[in-house]
Scaffold this active site. Structure first.
Site, mmCIF file in Angstrom:
data_model
loop_
_atom_site.group_PDB
_atom_site.id
_atom_site.type_symbol
_atom_site.label_atom_id
_atom_site.label_comp_id
_atom_site.label_asym_id
_atom_site.label_seq_id
_atom_site.Cartn_x
_atom_site.Cartn_y
_atom_site.Cartn_z
ATOM 1 N N GLY A 326 0.818 -1.199 0.000
ATOM 2 C CA GLY A 326 0.000 0.000 0.000
ATOM 3 C C GLY A 326 0.856 1.255 0.000
ATOM 4 N N SER A 327 0.364 2.266 0.678
ATOM 5 C CA SER A 327 1.034 3.573 0.637
ATOM 6 C C SER A 327 2.353 3.611 1.398
ATOM 7 C CB SER A 327 0.095 4.650 1.187
ATOM 8 O OG SER A 327 -1.028 4.806 0.344
#
Length: 627
Positions: A326-327
């Site tokens: 993810g981020s």
């Protein structure tokens, strides 16, 4: 006088008797001669040979198992001990009625059918005479006392003691230490038959497995005198075994247990590394299990419960869990974009809430439905703006992104002494062609730029990459060992090579690019627009972090994520990486909470607690106070 008496020829009978006596005497003399000749041959001609054989039968060399090395944490707390284990054994040669004896034992101590079946299998295996066979392991003091009372009624039954591994902290360390277990046939085939002649246990997983060559020690021997049946009469001489080396790990038990407390009840993991040395301070995966169950042999029932549990307690999430980062990947993809020259440091994009590769084409959504407006690198990191990264990822391309991510250890096993660590997945153009026979599409680059798509990473890899970032590119190999306890010789690890070479230090085209990326991570925590600003409130130090939320199931293009509509195990994973203090990094942390949904709301508070514990000694669990 009868007519028969008149027919007897006494003279002839006397001659016959004499002849027979002479023949018998000759036969006896010949046999005596043969016997004397044989005795002469055995005792004189073959004296040396048979004397040696007799000596070998009388005197035997028996192996003596070494004491396994102990394992301590960085503060000297004992993590893996050896303690006496009492077993109930039977000597077949002294048992007249085996079934009756087992039945009588069953009246004294509890025996289950599995134990009896295993005993009979051991009994039928090849063994030396007068070698005892274990029937029941792990006797309690009460069981030993009851058996001792009835010893006189149980010939051939005895209680024997040996040293076995004991883990005083149970499941708190199982995914970091591993465990030892009884040697199986496959392991026996590859082990040194001499050095393991008296050893019944071997390291199965983790540190216990990797450092087996130094923890085991060297076997000793004793020369014993036996009778014709093989029973030991006395010990003639002995050579003491060399105990295994006691090792000290970099783990901090207090931090380990505190991190475990923070994620108790979750399917989660926490990895904490000291950036300057690569020493692993904590490696937690929950749920865990008690490794002591495996040492002398786990029951079928207990193993089935662990294996069939939907929470997968046997699964080491910290080093084998493969998650979309993810981020948390954005600092690294941002660095690849600006340092490769794909976008300038001042690159800005307009974020209306989505990104399109072509007008009217597919919309790649931003997590903020209304968008962020004009966004630069700093705000893209601090607010985790997906659109900036979509645009930068499209311009950077897969080749540059895969190259830079590989420099930080993604897609590799870089740890020293965690043999079960997974290399996860770092996608590339060639990988996709080989795996799916497809070209790499621009949309794949957009997904990779925000840590989604094909990209997978383990919590250990995320913590390691964060430590390298904290070091401004300097690599140190993550490791569990810190040193040797006492005056023992240093471990010889020449035959214990890591699975892959350590990546070279990350050298940027422009070293000045480190600071804007790290400053963006600082603003994640300490600016009024950062996604994890609540987790940094009141901190006594400056930290750099990045939140992440990874999708478990796909969401339709125009649909909105609805937590309540999803099954709990289909909700997003929560991730967070951080290091602190920024000016002098002393710890790098990665937290993954499966189906925890929000990296800022679930994973970041856990990391903050870990940072406070290590940096300022605050081991009060602040998460308990929150509803």
């Amino acid at each position: 006088m009868s007519p028969f008496e008149r027919l007897k020829d006494y003279s002839q009978e006397s001659i016959t008797f004499t002849n027979r006596a002479v023949v018998a005497l000759v036969i006896v003399i010949l046999m005596m001669g043969i016997l004397v000749a044989r005795v002469y041959f055995l005792q004189v001609v073959e004296h040396d040979r048979y004397a040696a054989i007799s000596e070998n039968n009388r005197v035997q060399l028996q192996p003596v198992a070494p004491r396994r090395g102990l394992i301590y944490d960085r503060n000297g707390i004992l993590l893996a001990d050896n303690r006496p284990n009492f077993s109930l054994t039977l000597l077949k040669e002294e048992v007249s009625d085996l079934d009756a004896t087992i039945a009588r034992i069953g009246e004294i101590v509890e025996l289950d059918e599995a134990e009896v079946e295993r005993f009979k299998r051991r009994l039928n295996q090849r063994r030396r005479p007068f070698t005892s066979v274990p029937l029941k392991f792990g006797l309690t003091e009460q069981e030993i006392a009851r058996i001792s009372v009835d010893y006189h009624e149980l010939p051939g039954v005895q209680v024997e003691a040996d040293l076995v591994r004991y883990y005083p902290f149970g499941g708190s360390l199982v995914h970091a230490l591993g465990y030892v277990g009884r040697i199986n046939e496959r392991e026996l085939a590859r082990l040194d038959p001499e050095n393991y002649a008296a050893t019944h246990y071997i390291g199965k997983l983790g540190v216990e497995n990797y450092y087996e060559p130094i923890l085991h020690g060297r076997v000793g021997f004793q020369k014993v005198e036996t009778n014709a049946r093989g029973r030991v009469l006395r010990v003639l001489e002995s050579q003491d075994p060399v105990p295994g080396v006691d090792i000290q790990l970099s783990l901090d038990l207090r931090l380990q247990q505190f991190a475990e407390e923070l994620i108790a009840g979750e399917r989660a993991s926490v990895v904490a590394i000291e950036p300057k040395t690569g020493e692993i301070l904590a490696l937690v995966s929950t749920p865990g299990y008690d490794p002591n169950l495996f040492v002398t042999g786990i029951s079928s029932k207990d193993y089935a419960e662990l294996r069939e549990s939907p929470d997968l307690p046997l699964y080491n999430r910290a080093i084998r869990g493969r998650y979309p980062p993810g981020s948390t990947l954005k600092p690294f993809t941002a660095l690849s974009a600006i340092d490769s020259g794909s976008v300038p440091l001042t690159h800005r994009v307009w974020d209306p809430g989505f990104y399109q590769l072509s007008k009217g084409g597919r919309r790649y959504r931003d997590w903020k439905r209304g968008g962020h407006g004009w966004v630069d690198l700093n705000h893209a990191l601090a607010e985790s703006c997906d659109v900036w990264f979509y645009d930068a990822g499209y311009r950077t391309g897969i080749d540059n992104m895969s190259d830079y991510l590989g420099r930080f250890g993604f897609g590799q096993v870089t740890s020293l002494d965690l043999p079960e660590a997974d290399d996860a997945l770092l996608p590339s153009r060639d990988w996709k062609r080989g795996r799916y026979n497809q070209a790499w599409y621009p949309g794949d680059s957009l997904n990779l730029s925000i840590g989604q798509g094909y990209m997978l990473a383990t919590p250990l890899q995320l913590a390691t990459a964060t430590a390298v970032l904290a070091n401004r590119g300097q690599w140190v190999r993550p490791r569990m060992i810190q040193g040797v306890v006492g005056d023992g010789e240093a471990p010889n690890l020449t035959d214990l090579e890591p699975p892959e070479p350590l990546p070279a230090d990350v050298t940027l085209n422009n070293p000045a690019h480190w600071e804007p990326v790290i400053q963006g991570m600082v603003n994640v925590m300490h600016s009024n627009y950062g996604t994890a600003r609540r987790s940094a409130k009141g901190a006594q130090y400056t930290m750099a972090g990045k939140t992440g939320t990874a999708q478990v199931v796909g969401i339709a293009q125009d649909a909105e994520y609805d937590s309540e509509a999803l099954a709990e195990r289909h909700r997003d994973h929560a991730l967070f990486v951080a290091f602190a203090p920024v000016e002098d990094p002393q710890i790098a942390v990665a937290v993954v909470v499966e189906n925890g949904e929000g990296g800022s709301s679930t994973a970041a508070p856990v990391a903050r607690e870990v940072l406070d514990a290590w940096l300022v000694g605050d081991y009060e669990n602040g998460l308990k106070e929150k509803p």
